[in-house]
Motif scaffolding. Structure first.
Motif, short mmCIF file in Angstrom:
data_model
loop_
_atom_site.label_atom_id
_atom_site.label_comp_id
_atom_site.label_asym_id
_atom_site.label_seq_id
_atom_site.Cartn_x
_atom_site.Cartn_y
_atom_site.Cartn_z
N UNK A 1 0.87 -1.19 0.00
CA UNK A 1 0.00 0.00 0.00
C UNK A 1 0.91 1.23 0.00
N UNK A 2 0.65 2.13 -0.94
CA UNK A 2 1.39 3.39 -0.98
C UNK A 2 0.40 4.51 -0.67
N UNK A 3 0.50 5.10 0.54
CA UNK A 3 -0.37 6.23 0.84
C UNK A 3 0.21 7.49 0.20
N UNK A 4 -0.63 8.29 -0.38
CA UNK A 4 -0.19 9.53 -1.03
C UNK A 4 -1.14 10.65 -0.60
N UNK A 5 -0.67 11.88 -0.67
CA UNK A 5 -1.60 12.96 -0.39
C UNK A 5 -1.38 14.10 -1.36
N UNK A 6 -2.42 14.94 -1.47
CA UNK A 6 -2.46 16.02 -2.45
C UNK A 6 -1.85 17.27 -1.82
N UNK A 7 -0.69 17.65 -2.33
CA UNK A 7 0.04 18.78 -1.73
C UNK A 7 -0.66 20.11 -1.96
N UNK A 8 -1.67 20.13 -2.83
CA UNK A 8 -2.41 21.38 -3.01
C UNK A 8 -3.50 21.52 -1.93
N UNK A 9 -3.70 20.43 -1.16
CA UNK A 9 -4.77 20.47 -0.15
C UNK A 9 -4.25 20.45 1.28
N UNK A 10 -2.95 20.25 1.47
CA UNK A 10 -2.39 20.22 2.82
C UNK A 10 -0.98 20.80 2.80
N UNK A 11 -0.63 21.50 3.86
CA UNK A 11 0.78 21.90 3.97
C UNK A 11 1.48 21.05 5.04
N UNK A 12 0.86 19.97 5.42
CA UNK A 12 1.45 19.03 6.39
C UNK A 12 1.41 17.62 5.81
N UNK B 1 0.60 14.93 -6.08
CA UNK B 1 0.57 14.02 -4.93
C UNK B 1 1.99 13.70 -4.48
N UNK B 2 2.14 13.42 -3.20
CA UNK B 2 3.45 13.07 -2.66
C UNK B 2 3.33 11.80 -1.83
N UNK B 3 4.43 11.06 -1.78
CA UNK B 3 4.49 9.82 -0.99
C UNK B 3 5.74 9.86 -0.14
N UNK B 4 5.68 9.21 1.01
CA UNK B 4 6.87 9.15 1.87
C UNK B 4 7.30 7.72 2.16
N UNK B 5 6.41 6.76 1.90
CA UNK B 5 6.73 5.38 2.30
C UNK B 5 5.87 4.36 1.56
N UNK B 6 6.21 3.11 1.80
CA UNK B 6 5.41 1.98 1.30
C UNK B 6 5.06 1.13 2.52
N UNK B 7 3.83 0.64 2.55
CA UNK B 7 3.40 -0.26 3.63
C UNK B 7 3.19 -1.65 3.02
N UNK B 8 4.18 -2.55 3.15
CA UNK B 8 4.00 -3.93 2.66
C UNK B 8 3.15 -4.71 3.67
N UNK B 9 2.36 -5.64 3.16
CA UNK B 9 1.51 -6.47 4.03
C UNK B 9 1.71 -7.96 3.73
N UNK B 10 1.74 -8.75 4.77
CA UNK B 10 1.79 -10.20 4.60
C UNK B 10 1.73 -10.86 5.98
N UNK B 11 1.29 -12.12 5.99
CA UNK B 11 1.27 -12.80 7.29
C UNK B 11 2.70 -13.09 7.74
N UNK B 12 3.03 -12.81 8.99
CA UNK B 12 4.41 -12.94 9.47
C UNK B 12 4.91 -14.40 9.45
N UNK B 13 6.13 -14.59 8.99
CA UNK B 13 6.75 -15.92 8.99
C UNK B 13 7.03 -16.34 10.43
N UNK B 14 7.46 -15.37 11.23
CA UNK B 14 7.70 -15.65 12.66
C UNK B 14 6.95 -14.62 13.49
N UNK B 15 6.48 -15.08 14.63
CA UNK B 15 5.75 -14.16 15.50
C UNK B 15 6.74 -13.16 16.10
N UNK B 16 6.55 -11.88 15.87
CA UNK B 16 7.50 -10.91 16.42
C UNK B 16 7.33 -10.73 17.93
#
Lengths: 166, 166
Positions: free
Chosen positions: B74-85, B133-148
């Protein structure tokens, strides 16, 4: 489930006279400390202000009545010599604190510090925070005067989800 | 209580073959949408990538094996014309998603996009995300191989709490 606190977390700017206990303050900060930090730097620290005179002085810097009316102000700061993602580190610690406050029935709001007015620098000077630390916001705490309306599915917009491509 | 998910949320970089259901993806994004945004701008949107070829292309940009091994990005992005944060808005939405993933038993990690290598710009181009739009990160998802290992009180440092002043 966490979605309960995520849904119940709303900006609260009017507070009851009831004190926030020290135990709750610690639980809220603990949630902030358990937030992820870039490369696990763990450099976030927390200034807790309860003294009315200091809250009044902070109000003079940042405005907004709720800053002096809140029972407690928490200012998260981080050491810029230990992270190059200070804004992200402080933001996720703040969100964890807002959620934990919600879980405890304590109201809160993200009070942003305006960089164009050097608000963070003024607060650092007031509180004796060392130069290398940076702040982006204040987290006021107090029991809500009115129960805020929780988020529900009407606040969810499937149109903001893009599959595979924009 | 939210402290459970806050404590259980740990960076997970190795995943099982098990698919993440569409229902869970939606619940995770919903948590992101319920995060606060500066002046309630609500401009955060979400690109969901499941196609292996696209994940491989993203891996070519950002490196790190877990990016192509994760079931979903999942890549969250936001519209820089609508927020200065934009950075704060994206960070708190991300933290909510990490917590909701944890609640669902789904592993995740904050994969930062390096501005010095223009990683966000390259991903925007790849996915057809509009210029504003701007992005700062990627959120990968998957079931954990080992319980953290969950956070507990040994990860709490009372020395990082400053009363009234530094």
């Amino acid at each position: 489930m966490v979605i309960k606190e995520i849904s119940n977390r709303r900006s609260v700017r009017e507070y009851l006279e009831k004190e926030v206990t020290d135990k709750d303050i610690i639980e809220i900060i603990k949630a902030g400390q358990f937030a992820p930090t870039a490369r696990n730097n763990r450099a976030v620290e927390f200034v807790v202000v309860e003294n009315q005179k200091t809250k009044d002085e902070i109000f003079e810097i940042v405005g907004q009545e709720f800053v002096k009316q809140a029972k407690v102000l928490i200012i998260p700061v981080t050491d810029t010599t230990k992270t190059n993602c200070s804004m992200q580190d402080l933001a996720v610690a703040s969100e964890n604190m807002l959620l934990q406050a919600t879980a405890l029935g304590v109201g809160s709001v993200w009070k942003n510090l305006k960089s164009e007015f050097n608000e963070a620098e003024q607060i650092k000077k007031l509180l004796g925070i060392p130069e290398q630390y940076t702040a982006i916001n204040i987290i006021p705490l107090g029991y809500p005067k009115e129960k805020p309306v929780a988020h529900d599915d009407k606040d969810f917009d499937a149109g903001k989800i893009h599959r595979e491509k924009w």
